[in-house]
Each structure stands twice: as C-alpha cells, then as structure tokens.
Write a protein that holds these residues in place. Structure first.
Motif, PDB file in Angstrom:
ATOM      1  N   ARG A   1       0.493  13.817  -3.102  1.00  0.00           N
ATOM      2  CA  ARG A   1       1.919  13.496  -2.946  1.00  0.00           C
ATOM      3  C   ARG A   1       2.624  14.323  -1.881  1.00  0.00           C
ATOM      4  O   ARG A   1       3.493  13.833  -1.168  1.00  0.00           O
ATOM      5  N   LYS A   2       2.278  15.589  -1.743  1.00  0.00           N
ATOM      6  CA  LYS A   2       2.983  16.479  -0.822  1.00  0.00           C
ATOM      7  C   LYS A   2       2.292  16.637   0.534  1.00  0.00           C
ATOM      8  O   LYS A   2       2.716  17.449   1.344  1.00  0.00           O
ATOM      9  N   SER A   3       1.259  15.858   0.788  1.00  0.00           N
ATOM     10  CA  SER A   3       0.550  15.946   2.068  1.00  0.00           C
ATOM     11  C   SER A   3       1.435  15.497   3.225  1.00  0.00           C
ATOM     12  O   SER A   3       2.150  14.505   3.112  1.00  0.00           O
ATOM     13  N   ASP A   4       1.378  16.248   4.335  1.00  0.00           N
ATOM     14  CA  ASP A   4       2.108  15.855   5.543  1.00  0.00           C
ATOM     15  C   ASP A   4       1.386  14.729   6.288  1.00  0.00           C
ATOM     16  O   ASP A   4       2.015  13.878   6.896  1.00  0.00           O
ATOM     17  N   LYS A   5       0.048  14.747   6.238  1.00  0.00           N
ATOM     18  CA  LYS A   5      -0.743  13.714   6.915  1.00  0.00           C
ATOM     19  C   LYS A   5      -0.721  12.438   6.088  1.00  0.00           C
ATOM     20  O   LYS A   5      -0.853  12.473   4.869  1.00  0.00           O
ATOM     21  N   TYR A   6      -0.591  11.301   6.783  1.00  0.00           N
ATOM     22  CA  TYR A   6      -0.660  10.017   6.092  1.00  0.00           C
ATOM     23  C   TYR A   6      -1.126   8.946   7.053  1.00  0.00           C
ATOM     24  O   TYR A   6      -1.121   9.136   8.270  1.00  0.00           O
ATOM     25  N   ALA A   7      -1.527   7.825   6.489  1.00  0.00           N
ATOM     26  CA  ALA A   7      -1.880   6.648   7.286  1.00  0.00           C
ATOM     27  C   ALA A   7      -1.261   5.429   6.625  1.00  0.00           C
ATOM     28  O   ALA A   7      -1.281   5.309   5.395  1.00  0.00           O
ATOM     29  N   ASP A   8      -0.677   4.550   7.432  1.00  0.00           N
ATOM     30  CA  ASP A   8      -0.169   3.280   6.933  1.00  0.00           C
ATOM     31  C   ASP A   8      -1.294   2.265   7.098  1.00  0.00           C
ATOM     32  O   ASP A   8      -1.773   2.040   8.216  1.00  0.00           O
ATOM     33  N   VAL A   9      -1.704   1.678   5.980  1.00  0.00           N
ATOM     34  CA  VAL A   9      -2.873   0.794   5.962  1.00  0.00           C
ATOM     35  C   VAL A   9      -2.454  -0.587   5.469  1.00  0.00           C
ATOM     36  O   VAL A   9      -1.749  -0.695   4.466  1.00  0.00           O
ATOM     37  N   GLU A  10      -2.892  -1.622   6.163  1.00  0.00           N
ATOM     38  CA  GLU A  10      -2.654  -2.985   5.691  1.00  0.00           C
ATOM     39  C   GLU A  10      -3.790  -3.378   4.753  1.00  0.00           C
ATOM     40  O   GLU A  10      -4.959  -3.389   5.142  1.00  0.00           O
ATOM     41  N   PHE A  11      -3.431  -3.668   3.503  1.00  0.00           N
ATOM     42  CA  PHE A  11      -4.399  -3.987   2.461  1.00  0.00           C
ATOM     43  C   PHE A  11      -4.383  -5.464   2.107  1.00  0.00           C
ATOM     44  O   PHE A  11      -3.325  -6.104   2.106  1.00  0.00           O
ATOM     45  N   LEU A  12      -5.536  -5.971   1.756  1.00  0.00           N
ATOM     46  CA  LEU A  12      -5.653  -7.229   1.043  1.00  0.00           C
ATOM     47  C   LEU A  12      -5.464  -6.850  -0.428  1.00  0.00           C
ATOM     48  O   LEU A  12      -6.179  -5.979  -0.930  1.00  0.00           O
TER      49      LEU A  12
END
Length: 125
Positions: free
Chosen positions: A14-25
């Motif tokens: 929850r508190k991670s600075d790193k993230y990725a926006d992923v398009e999911f099926l």
C-alpha cells in the motif's frame, strides 16, 4: 462469469512509491490475478512459491506466485498475484476483486462496489 477490461494500479504494498498501471482482462471466473513478470520485477515483487494451474484444454502449467497491492479508482487491497510469462495476458481474478471490494456485473460488464455482508454479529456492541 463476465469478461471486460480495466486499468488498475499495481504496487508491492500500500505505501510503495513505485507502481505500474496495468490494463487487465477481468474474468470473474478466474481465481487469481496475473501480472507480467517484467512488471512485477520492476516493482521489486518477488515470488515465494510455485503453483500448478489447469488450462481450458486440460493441460497443466506451472507459474510463480507472490502478492501485490491493487488499486482501482482510489480503493485498494492486497491479493495473490501470478507471475506472467511471455505471451500471458494480464488477468484480474475474483480474489483481487473481492480484496478491493468490487464485483463485476456480467450484464453491463462494469465494476461496482460489493455489498459486504457479515453474519452473526451483535449490533448492540
């Protein structure tokens, strides 16, 4: 079972600075979510076990498993995540939907807040 697509944010926790926006099926008939391993590696998410999965054609494959934090429209929750390999499609399953508190309406193919139920509680406390 209903199928549609949505973009969710994936983090290690929850508190991670790193993230990725992923398009999911989104497949409400699938149990676990799958994220490409390259994305998970970039988020420093490491696998901790391996599991076998049955495919529709009756064959079995093995994939590594970890956990991640998923967010959709400001709501989030932790859930198991399968390390996808080359050719695997990002998939959002029922466990992740439940963790976030969402349900897929198979008729409109849209996500909605889940009606959360608790049984056997004393409302007077």
């Amino acid at each position: 079972m209903g199928i549609t697509n949505a973009i969710l944010r994936v983090r290690e926790h929850r508190k991670s600075d790193k993230y990725a926006d992923v398009e999911f099926l989104i497949d409400s008939g699938a149990v676990y979510s799958l994220v490409p391993g390259k994305i998970l590696d970039g988020l420093d998410i490491e696998p901790y076990r391996e599991m076998s999965f049955s495919l529709a054609d009756g064959s079995t494959i093995k994939r590594r498993l970890s956990s991640a934090y998923f967010e959709f429209e400001g709501e989030g929750g932790p859930a198991p995540v399968v390390y996808g390999e080359e050719g695997d499609t990002p998939l959002l399953g029922a466990t992740t939907l439940e963790s976030i508190g969402l349900v897929l309406n198979p008729f409109t193919r849209t996500l909605h807040p889940m009606r959360l139920l608790m049984a056997g509680l004393n409302k007077d406390k």
